[in-house]
Scaffold this active site. Structure first.
Site, mmCIF file in Angstrom:
data_model
loop_
_atom_site.group_PDB
_atom_site.id
_atom_site.type_symbol
_atom_site.label_atom_id
_atom_site.label_comp_id
_atom_site.label_asym_id
_atom_site.label_seq_id
_atom_site.Cartn_x
_atom_site.Cartn_y
_atom_site.Cartn_z
ATOM 1 N N ARG A 1 37.090 -13.394 11.453
ATOM 2 C CA ARG A 1 35.838 -13.574 12.178
ATOM 3 C C ARG A 1 35.801 -12.563 13.310
ATOM 4 O O ARG A 1 36.697 -12.548 14.157
ATOM 5 C CB ARG A 1 35.825 -15.011 12.719
ATOM 6 C CG ARG A 1 34.496 -15.466 13.209
ATOM 7 C CD ARG A 1 34.558 -16.938 13.502
ATOM 8 N NE ARG A 1 35.313 -17.248 14.708
ATOM 9 C CZ ARG A 1 35.034 -18.273 15.491
ATOM 10 N NH1 ARG A 1 34.052 -19.100 15.179
ATOM 11 N NH2 ARG A 1 35.751 -18.507 16.561
ATOM 12 N N THR B 1 30.743 -10.907 17.319
ATOM 13 C CA THR B 1 29.539 -11.375 16.619
ATOM 14 C C THR B 1 29.733 -12.758 15.995
ATOM 15 O O THR B 1 28.770 -13.400 15.599
ATOM 16 C CB THR B 1 29.176 -10.407 15.477
ATOM 17 O OG1 THR B 1 30.260 -10.421 14.528
ATOM 18 C CG2 THR B 1 28.989 -8.992 15.980
ATOM 19 N N ASP C 1 46.651 -18.096 14.793
ATOM 20 C CA ASP C 1 47.621 -17.759 15.840
ATOM 21 C C ASP C 1 48.663 -18.868 16.014
ATOM 22 O O ASP C 1 49.848 -18.595 16.189
ATOM 23 C CB ASP C 1 46.896 -17.542 17.177
ATOM 24 C CG ASP C 1 46.228 -16.170 17.243
ATOM 25 O OD1 ASP C 1 46.543 -15.317 16.397
ATOM 26 O OD2 ASP C 1 45.389 -15.975 18.140
#
Ligand code: PRP
Ligand code: URA
Length: 208
Positions: A103, A107, A202
């Site tokens: 992603r 944006t 993450d």
């Protein structure tokens, strides 16, 4: 409109609570993603079709069942990787097709970077695996890819969904059933799910 299934299983709720905790370390986080995915897969696969097969037990000839349709597990890189192994153990005959999307942080739109699907579909049922359904852009894009490939039956399996992402996915793909551990409250101004668990990729891979 597609069906949305939110798990009510106590084990899912218990594990999800530890998963959300900011003090949970990557090793434990990966274990929990794997375990929750197995529990969700149990719920998401209840309607798979079976065919009758003859077998012989040590006692007698009888009949049993085998899964009829070839199944494709489709983890969305990176975070979906943590969901695939446990589900694959439950369905070892499945094929695994990876889709790489990230992603764009500015944006919030998905960017495709990996796709090695063969020319025509090799499976009948695709189960998309991605722990987070936030804006829904990544899930929608993944299912767009699978439909262009020719996949006939698609399910989405995630861990946490935001109402915004559910709406986007349902509007774009009303034929795709959605199975999640929980539907959270909302997205924040950065597109993160609230209360959520932070960045699922993450936290699994220790890259925060
Ligand atoms: C996360 C998550 C989804 C996506 C959800 O991936 O695993 O793929 O964000 O957000 P959306 O619904 O708004 O599209 P991310 O892009 O962070 O990539 P990663 O798994 O490689 O960390
Ligand atoms: N991706 C994540 O990993 N977490 C979110 O809350 C939203 C998108």
């Amino acid at each position: 409109m597609s069906n949305v299934y939110e798990s009510s299983h106590p084990l899912v709720k218990h594990k999800l609570t530890i998963l959300r905790d900011k003090n949970t370390k990557p090793k434990k986080f990966r274990e929990l993603i794997r375990e929750i995915a197995i529990l969700l897969a149990y719920e998401a696969t209840q309607d798979l079709t079976l065919k009758i097969v003859p077998i012989e037990t040590p006692i007698v000839a009888t009949q049993g069942y085998t899964l009829e349709e070839p199944i494709g597990l489709v983890p969305v890189l990176r975070a979906g990787l943590g969901m695939v192994e446990g589900v694959w153990e439950m369905m070892p005959g499945s094929e695994v097709w990876h889709i790489g999307l990230f992603r764009d942080e500015r944006t919030l739109k998905p960017v495709e970077y990996y796709n090695k699907l063969p020319v025509s579909p090799t499976v009948q049922v695709c189960i998309v695996l991605d722990p987070m359904l936030a804006t829904g852009g990544s899930a929608k894009a993944t299912i767009d890819i699978l439909k262009r490939w020719g996949a006939k039956r698609i399910k989405f399996m995630g861990i946490i969904a935001a109402p915004e992402g559910l709406r986007t996915l349902q509007d774009a793909h009303p034929d795709v059933d959605i199975h999640v551990a929980v539907i959270d409250e909302k997205l924040n101004e950065n597109g993160y799910i609230v209360p959520g668990l932070g960045d699922a990729g993450d936290r699994q891979f220790g890259t925060a």
